[in-house]
Design a protein around this motif. Structure first.
Motif, PDB file in Angstrom:
ATOM      1  N   UNK A   1       0.905  -1.125  -0.165  1.00 15.09           N
ATOM      2  CA  UNK A   1       0.051   0.109   0.074  1.00 15.09           C
ATOM      3  C   UNK A   1       0.980   1.268  -0.161  1.00 15.09           C
ATOM      4  N   UNK A   2       0.541   2.262  -0.731  1.00 15.49           N
ATOM      5  CA  UNK A   2       1.158   3.437  -0.857  1.00 15.49           C
ATOM      6  C   UNK A   2       0.263   4.585  -0.802  1.00 15.49           C
ATOM      7  N   UNK A   3       0.806   5.706  -0.099  1.00 18.51           N
ATOM      8  CA  UNK A   3      -0.252   6.895  -0.068  1.00 18.51           C
ATOM      9  C   UNK A   3       0.406   8.054  -0.636  1.00 18.51           C
ATOM     10  N   UNK A   4      -0.224   8.961  -1.308  1.00 22.81           N
ATOM     11  CA  UNK A   4       0.554  10.056  -1.813  1.00 22.81           C
ATOM     12  C   UNK A   4      -0.771  11.052  -2.496  1.00 22.81           C
ATOM     13  N   UNK A   5       0.066  12.070  -3.203  1.00 26.58           N
ATOM     14  CA  UNK A   5      -0.574  12.929  -4.037  1.00 26.58           C
ATOM     15  C   UNK A   5      -0.275  12.703  -5.536  1.00 26.58           C
ATOM     16  N   UNK A   6      -1.375  12.548  -6.235  1.00 25.32           N
ATOM     17  CA  UNK A   6      -1.300  12.587  -7.714  1.00 25.32           C
ATOM     18  C   UNK A   6      -0.838  13.658  -8.411  1.00 25.32           C
TER      19      UNK A   6
ATOM     20  N   UNK B   1      -7.658  12.418 -11.340  1.00 27.19           N
ATOM     21  CA  UNK B   1      -7.386  12.663  -9.927  1.00 27.19           C
ATOM     22  C   UNK B   1      -6.320  13.455  -9.648  1.00 27.19           C
ATOM     23  N   UNK B   2      -5.708  14.069 -10.581  1.00 25.73           N
ATOM     24  CA  UNK B   2      -4.337  14.736 -10.384  1.00 25.73           C
ATOM     25  C   UNK B   2      -4.743  15.614  -9.443  1.00 25.73           C
TER      26      UNK B   2
END
Length: 86
Positions: free
Chosen positions: A11-16, A58-59
């Motif tokens: 799993x990864x989390x971040x901003x597109x 979703x950018x």
């Protein structure tokens, strides 16, 4: 005879973000990147057309994605939008 090993899901989390990929080459295109706290890499769905990335819409948003990572691409099997961590 080799045994098939199950792919390690993570799993990864971040901003597109949208950035130019492979600048100054024949492959230059707009890529969808995931910026995490520690890294930045291309992200695309594990299946489907790699040139029509549904994550592009979703950018600017934050997501949590599950999938597998190759050298510089994260192949997402599922993802969901999450609140801005600020």
């Amino acid at each position: 005879m080799s045994e098939d090993k199950p792919e390690k899901q993570q799993k990864v989390k971040g901003r597109l973000t949208l950035r130019t990929f492979a600048r100054n080459t024949k492959s230059e295109s707009l890529g969808v990147y995931l910026e995490t706290a520690d890294d930045c890499f291309l992200i695309r769905p594990a299946s489907g057309n790699p040139f029509e990335n549904p994550l592009a819409k979703l950018a600017g948003k934050y997501i949590e994605a599950t999938g597998r990572r190759s050298a510089y691409v994260f192949f997402a099997s599922k993802w969901r939008e999450i609140p801005d961590p600020d």
